[in-house]
Design an enzyme around this catalytic site. Structure first.
Site, PDB file in Angstrom:
ATOM      1  N   THR A 263       0.856  -1.189   0.000  1.00 35.67           N
ATOM      2  CA  THR A 263       0.000   0.000   0.000  1.00 35.67           C
ATOM      3  C   THR A 263       0.890   1.236   0.000  1.00 35.67           C
ATOM      4  O   THR A 263       1.937   1.252   0.617  1.00 35.67           O
ATOM      5  CB  THR A 263      -0.904   0.002   1.242  1.00 35.67           C
ATOM      6  OG1 THR A 263      -1.855  -1.051   1.120  1.00 35.67           O
ATOM      7  CG2 THR A 263      -1.636   1.329   1.404  1.00 35.67           C
TER       8      THR A 263
ATOM      9  N   ARG B 255     -14.610  -5.882  -0.562  1.00 35.32           N
ATOM     10  CA  ARG B 255     -13.959  -5.694   0.747  1.00 35.32           C
ATOM     11  C   ARG B 255     -13.228  -4.358   0.768  1.00 35.32           C
ATOM     12  O   ARG B 255     -12.562  -3.976  -0.176  1.00 35.32           O
ATOM     13  CB  ARG B 255     -12.994  -6.838   1.010  1.00 35.32           C
ATOM     14  CG  ARG B 255     -12.177  -6.716   2.303  1.00 35.32           C
ATOM     15  CD  ARG B 255     -10.773  -6.221   2.000  1.00 35.32           C
ATOM     16  NE  ARG B 255      -9.915  -6.163   3.194  1.00 35.32           N
ATOM     17  CZ  ARG B 255      -8.728  -5.569   3.222  1.00 35.32           C
ATOM     18  NH1 ARG B 255      -8.251  -4.999   2.139  1.00 35.32           N
ATOM     19  NH2 ARG B 255      -8.017  -5.548   4.330  1.00 35.32           N
ATOM     20  N   VAL B 256     -13.360  -3.625   1.869  1.00 30.65           N
ATOM     21  CA  VAL B 256     -12.677  -2.345   2.042  1.00 30.65           C
ATOM     22  C   VAL B 256     -11.847  -2.419   3.316  1.00 30.65           C
ATOM     23  O   VAL B 256     -12.354  -2.789   4.374  1.00 30.65           O
ATOM     24  CB  VAL B 256     -13.678  -1.173   2.136  1.00 30.65           C
ATOM     25  CG1 VAL B 256     -12.944   0.140   2.409  1.00 30.65           C
ATOM     26  CG2 VAL B 256     -14.504  -1.074   0.857  1.00 30.65           C
TER      27      VAL B 256
ATOM     28  N   GLY C 294      -0.512  -1.912   5.839  1.00 29.45           N
ATOM     29  CA  GLY C 294      -0.542  -3.166   6.590  1.00 29.45           C
ATOM     30  C   GLY C 294      -1.883  -3.852   6.535  1.00 29.45           C
ATOM     31  O   GLY C 294      -2.669  -3.661   5.608  1.00 29.45           O
TER      32      GLY C 294
ATOM     33  N   GLY D 184      -5.439  -4.273   7.120  1.00 29.05           N
ATOM     34  CA  GLY D 184      -6.542  -3.368   7.424  1.00 29.05           C
ATOM     35  C   GLY D 184      -7.402  -3.817   8.571  1.00 29.05           C
ATOM     36  O   GLY D 184      -7.843  -3.006   9.404  1.00 29.05           O
TER      37      GLY D 184
END
Length: 274
Positions: free
Chosen positions: A132, A160-161, A184, A186
């Site tokens: 990320t 998915r969030v 990392g 979530g």
């Protein structure tokens, strides 16, 4: 290095922290090395879904998108949302907003990098791509900004969030204290509100390096999972911490001749970024 140079060029030309964060992250979104936009992980449908957010520390303005497809630079969408009216847009709604506001669109398949496509087609075991991307910046007016952008986790459930687009978790900015961006797991970052936790630890003039480590220690003491954070305070001091094997970090200040680049934490004298 290229991302730092892009953001620094904006700041040295009198641009805003928000502009600098967007410029830096756009460079990383276009680089398939990272898990954001081109080169992002594939979900369990074999598709790329992207999350991004930006926050500025003057008015606490923010904008976020999640589960978007066919958008080359979701960080630019997040910034446009922030500047218009802070809100969180997802999926088709975010994509319509992007198209209506002139953000570069593409066929969604164009964002699937060759390596990810091949692994999916061959049904090989796909290694997770935890890269990320995030950026924090401080401009000449004293405004801080933070941004994050991600493709999520490998083979995640469609829709998915994670934390990246969630204010307080994946990012936070407050001119009084500082700005933070995280990376990392979530599902581990969200319950400890990692970015806001790190910023709160800046109280009492604590150095960002210490605040970042304290935030990671909180996460490690309460939940399982790996994470990292970068922190920039209102004085321009830099810090970061992580509990994974390594985390790539680069930064630039007026005191440096060129960007400082690290792939893991090393002993160093932290610089003051003005």
């Amino acid at each position: 290095m290229a991302a730092v140079e892009a953001g620094w060029a904006v700041l040295t030309q009198g641009g805003s922290a928000q502009e600098a964060v967007e410029a830096a992250i756009r460079v990383l979104e276009a680089d398939p090395t990272f898990n954001a936009s081109l080169g992002a992980t594939l979900n369990n449908d074999g598709e790329v879904e992207l999350d991004a957010a930006m926050m500025e520390g003057n008015t606490l303005g923010w904008g976020a998108v999640a589960a978007v497809q066919g958008v080359r630079h979701p960080i630019s969408v997040a910034r446009k949302i922030m500047n218009e009216k802070p809100r969180f847009l997802v999926a088709r709604s975010a994509e319509r907003f992007a198209a209506d506001n002139g953000v570069e669109m593409c066929v969604k398949e164009d964002l699937v990098a060759d390596e990810q496509r091949q692994q999916w087609q061959e049904q090989q075991e796909v290694l997770d791509r935890p890269n990320t991307i995030g950026c924090v910046a401080l401009d000449a007016s004293g405004t801080l900004a933070a941004g994050t952008s991600t493709g999520g986790t490998t083979n995640q459930q469609a829709g998915r969030v994670g934390d990246s687009a969630v204010v307080g978790c994946g990012l936070y900015a407050d001119n009084i204290l500082g700005a933070c961006s995280t990376t990392g797991d979530g599902e581990s970052i969200i319950p400890v509100v990692l970015a806001k936790t790190a910023i709160d630890f800046l109280n009492g003039d604590r150095h960002p390096d210490e605040a970042a480590q304290m935030a990671i220690d909180v996460l490690a003491s309460k939940v399982a999972g790996e994470a990292g954070c970068i922190v920039l305070d209102s004085q321009g001091r830099v810090g970061w911490a992580y509990n994974s094997q390594n985390m790539a970090v680069a930064y630039m200040t007026e005191e440096l001749d060129r960007a400082a680049v690290f792939t893991k934490k090393e002993s160093r004298q932290l610089q003051k970024a003005l």
